[in-house]
Design a protein around this motif. Structure first.
Motif, PDB file in Angstrom:
ATOM      1  N   ALA A 130       0.774   3.727  -2.996  1.00  0.00           N
ATOM      2  CA  ALA A 130       1.055   5.254  -2.141  1.00  0.00           C
ATOM      3  C   ALA A 130       2.747   6.441  -3.378  1.00  0.00           C
ATOM      4  O   ALA A 130       1.738   7.259  -3.998  1.00  0.00           O
ATOM      5  CB  ALA A 130       0.543   6.152  -1.794  1.00  0.00           C
ATOM      6  N   LYS A 131       2.976   6.085  -3.114  1.00  0.00           N
ATOM      7  CA  LYS A 131       4.135   6.803  -3.397  1.00  0.00           C
ATOM      8  C   LYS A 131       4.331   6.152  -4.710  1.00  0.00           C
ATOM      9  O   LYS A 131       4.652   7.604  -5.912  1.00  0.00           O
ATOM     10  CB  LYS A 131       5.805   5.983  -3.848  1.00  0.00           C
ATOM     11  N   LYS A 172       1.808   6.389  -7.665  1.00  0.00           N
ATOM     12  CA  LYS A 172       0.988   6.863  -8.008  1.00  0.00           C
ATOM     13  C   LYS A 172       1.680   8.823  -7.451  1.00  0.00           C
ATOM     14  O   LYS A 172       0.638   9.526  -8.097  1.00  0.00           O
ATOM     15  CB  LYS A 172      -0.649   6.491  -6.875  1.00  0.00           C
ATOM     16  N   ARG A 173       1.726   9.152  -6.226  1.00  0.00           N
ATOM     17  CA  ARG A 173       2.027  10.380  -5.959  1.00  0.00           C
ATOM     18  C   ARG A 173       3.237  10.340  -7.016  1.00  0.00           C
ATOM     19  O   ARG A 173       3.203  11.391  -8.225  1.00  0.00           O
ATOM     20  CB  ARG A 173       2.752  10.260  -4.768  1.00  0.00           C
ATOM     21  N   VAL A 203      -0.997   0.071 -10.775  1.00  0.00           N
ATOM     22  CA  VAL A 203      -1.223   1.235 -11.188  1.00  0.00           C
ATOM     23  C   VAL A 203      -1.417   1.776 -12.506  1.00  0.00           C
ATOM     24  O   VAL A 203      -0.617   1.407 -13.037  1.00  0.00           O
ATOM     25  CB  VAL A 203      -0.240   2.562 -10.442  1.00  0.00           C
ATOM     26  N   GLN A 210       0.785  -1.396   0.164  1.00  0.00           N
ATOM     27  CA  GLN A 210       0.122  -0.076   0.239  1.00  0.00           C
ATOM     28  C   GLN A 210       0.412   1.040  -0.460  1.00  0.00           C
ATOM     29  O   GLN A 210       0.875   1.640  -0.713  1.00  0.00           O
ATOM     30  CB  GLN A 210      -0.811  -0.134   1.283  1.00  0.00           C
ATOM     31  N   LEU A 211       1.622   1.350   0.625  1.00  0.00           N
ATOM     32  CA  LEU A 211       3.269   2.484   0.810  1.00  0.00           C
ATOM     33  C   LEU A 211       3.711   2.707  -0.432  1.00  0.00           C
ATOM     34  O   LEU A 211       4.090   3.837  -0.759  1.00  0.00           O
ATOM     35  CB  LEU A 211       3.943   2.600   1.871  1.00  0.00           C
ATOM     36  N   ARG A 271      -4.784   5.818 -11.493  1.00  0.00           N
ATOM     37  CA  ARG A 271      -5.826   5.328 -10.386  1.00  0.00           C
ATOM     38  C   ARG A 271      -4.770   3.869 -10.011  1.00  0.00           C
ATOM     39  O   ARG A 271      -4.082   3.511 -10.861  1.00  0.00           O
ATOM     40  CB  ARG A 271      -7.123   5.281 -11.252  1.00  0.00           C
TER      41      ARG A 271
END
Length: 110
Positions: A14-15, A17-18, A38, A10-11, A32
């Motif tokens: 998120a990285k 996607k960012r 992703v 998950q982390l 998304r």
């Protein structure tokens, strides 16, 4: 069997996607995904799907060691499915290469 695996995925997702959202290009539409699956949508100036650029990026990525898949009915979504053990450096590399492709490929916007 690894209780921390879900959290790490998950982390890392998120990285990723960012990093993709931070690419400075009007070609990037929606980013998304869930976990490390992703997708980055590529769009034309008028907002329509840009499958041609996605195809060029997929081919160029292969030469640089990036395996990207083209998704959506228009083939304009770059799909990232890295291994669970992807490092921050590898995420940065993928985002840097995508930024490079979006500014250097024929027909790209600088």
């Amino acid at each position: 069997s690894d209780p921390g695996l879900i959290t790490r995925v998950q982390l890392a997702g998120a990285k990723l996607k960012r990093a993709l959202k931070n690419i400075a290009s009007p070609k990037i539409g929606n980013v998304r995904g869930l976990g490390l699956m992703v997708g980055a949508e590529l769009i034309s100036a008028d907002g329509s799907p840009d499958g041609a650029t996605a195809g060029k990026i997929i081919k160029r990525g292969l030469r640089d060691g990036l395996i990207l898949l083209g998704g959506s009915p228009h083939g304009n979504v770059l799909s990232f499915t890295p291994p669970y053990a992807i490092s921050d450096e590898e995420i940065a590399f993928a985002a840097l290469k995508l930024q490079e492709y979006l500014t250097s490929l024929p027909g790209s916007i600088s």
